[in-house]
Design a protein around this motif. Structure first.
Motif, short mmCIF file in Angstrom:
data_model
loop_
_atom_site.label_atom_id
_atom_site.label_comp_id
_atom_site.label_asym_id
_atom_site.label_seq_id
_atom_site.Cartn_x
_atom_site.Cartn_y
_atom_site.Cartn_z
N SER A 1 0.83 -1.22 0.00
CA SER A 1 0.00 0.00 0.00
C SER A 1 0.85 1.26 0.00
N PHE A 2 1.95 1.25 0.75
CA PHE A 2 2.84 2.41 0.77
C PHE A 2 3.34 2.74 -0.64
N LYS A 3 3.64 1.69 -1.39
CA LYS A 3 4.13 1.88 -2.75
C LYS A 3 3.01 2.35 -3.68
N TRP A 4 1.86 1.73 -3.57
CA TRP A 4 0.73 2.08 -4.44
C TRP A 4 0.24 3.50 -4.19
N MET A 5 0.23 3.93 -2.94
CA MET A 5 -0.31 5.23 -2.59
C MET A 5 0.72 6.36 -2.63
N ASN A 6 1.88 6.07 -3.21
CA ASN A 6 2.90 7.09 -3.45
C ASN A 6 3.34 7.77 -2.15
N MET A 7 3.70 6.98 -1.16
CA MET A 7 4.13 7.50 0.13
C MET A 7 5.48 8.20 0.08
N TYR A 8 6.29 7.81 -0.89
CA TYR A 8 7.69 8.26 -0.85
C TYR A 8 7.97 9.36 -1.87
N LYS A 9 7.28 10.48 -1.66
CA LYS A 9 7.48 11.66 -2.49
C LYS A 9 8.68 12.44 -1.96
N SER A 10 9.10 13.40 -2.76
CA SER A 10 10.21 14.25 -2.35
C SER A 10 9.77 15.20 -1.23
N TYR A 11 10.50 15.19 -0.10
CA TYR A 11 10.19 16.11 0.99
C TYR A 11 10.43 17.55 0.56
N ARG A 12 11.30 17.74 -0.42
CA ARG A 12 11.66 19.07 -0.87
C ARG A 12 10.54 19.71 -1.69
N GLN A 13 9.80 18.90 -2.43
CA GLN A 13 8.88 19.44 -3.43
C GLN A 13 7.41 19.32 -3.05
N GLN A 14 7.07 18.67 -1.94
CA GLN A 14 5.67 18.44 -1.60
C GLN A 14 5.32 19.10 -0.27
N PRO A 15 4.13 19.69 -0.17
CA PRO A 15 3.66 20.18 1.13
C PRO A 15 3.31 19.01 2.04
N PHE A 16 3.31 19.25 3.34
CA PHE A 16 3.15 18.14 4.28
C PHE A 16 1.78 17.48 4.16
N TRP A 17 0.74 18.24 3.80
CA TRP A 17 -0.61 17.65 3.74
C TRP A 17 -0.68 16.51 2.73
N GLN A 18 0.17 16.54 1.70
CA GLN A 18 0.17 15.45 0.73
C GLN A 18 0.71 14.16 1.34
N PHE A 19 1.66 14.28 2.27
CA PHE A 19 2.16 13.10 2.98
C PHE A 19 1.07 12.54 3.89
N PHE A 20 0.35 13.44 4.57
CA PHE A 20 -0.73 12.98 5.45
C PHE A 20 -1.82 12.27 4.66
N THR A 21 -2.16 12.81 3.48
CA THR A 21 -3.15 12.18 2.62
C THR A 21 -2.68 10.79 2.19
#
Length: 244
Positions: A63-83
């Protein structure tokens, strides 16, 4: 070398998330069995919760892989990680439920799974938030930076530089701008950022300097051999962006 470091960092992140997920289930089991009062605290020995734990680890890893958990911390706002964390947990629960159905595993405590979900979401969010803020502070202090070179010096280039200046925590550093006309060399684009070279010399500059991202902030139609420069940068492992 950078790709190897990025791969290692990604593997570490995956390992941390799986450890947190496994810990959350074990903690939920302990809370359900030992801390809740009365009937709420009872747990049967059937099903085998070691098997459930194994299924959860496998399902959440997928699921972590399918839901794109591992985005760039530099380029994404935190709410996208929470989503991504929320989506991963609910997707993981669906996968586990389907697997248990086909394996004829019944009788698992729903309250246990609810406690697990809450713990896992909270702990994963806390973990990502700590990493996010730590990296943000490191970049704001001038470490772990990425060098940007901009092709163009007009309004689009100015907007890019202004955005970088306003968000220092992104860790981007503008090296300068390149133009097609010699008369523009030395002109100021925004604040202290100037035109530092000609597009004709772009290839040599990329080879002689550390450039992480090349941004085209001018029309490619008016740029001679624009496609060749894009291909060259990508061959050298430099990320290319085109501002429309």
């Amino acid at each position: 070398m950078l790709k190897e470091q990025g791969s290692l960092t990604l593997d570490i992140q995956k390992a941390i998330d799986i450890v947190i997920t496994g810990f959350s289930f074990i903690a939920a089991y302990f809370i359900k069995k030992n801390l809740l009062p009365g009937k709420l605290g009872s747990l049967s020995t059937d099903p085998n919760y070691y098997i459930i734990l194994l299924l959860i680890i496998i399902a959440w890893y997928i699921s972590f892989k399918w839901m794109n958990m591992y985005k760039s911390y530099r380029q994404q706002p935190f709410w996208q990680f929470f989503t991504a964390i929320l989506k991963s947990n609910f997707m993981g629960m669906i996968l586990v439920s389907i697997t248990m159905y086909f394996l004829h595993i019944q009788g698992i405590s729903r309250l246990l799974m609810i406690i697990f979900l809450i713990l896992n979401i909270v702990l994963l969010t806390l973990s990502k938030f700590i990493i996010f803020k730590t990296l943000e502070k490191v970049r704001a202090d001038g470490f772990n930076t990425r060098n940007i070179l901009i092709v163009g010096s007009g309004e689009r280039a100015r907007q890019v530089i202004e955005a970088v200046e306003q968000y220092k925590a992104s860790g981007y550093r503008v090296l300068g701008c390149f133009e097609t006309e010699k008369r523009l060399i030395g002109t100021t684009v925004y604040n202290d950022h100037k035109v530092i070279g000609l597009v004709d010399n772009l290839e040599n500059f990329l080879k002689d300097n550390i450039v992480d991202e090349l941004i085209f902030a001018m029309s490619l139609k008016g740029l001679k051999h624009g496609d060749r420069y894009i291909a060259l940068a990508e061959t050298m492992g430099i990320k290319v962006r085109i501002i429309p």
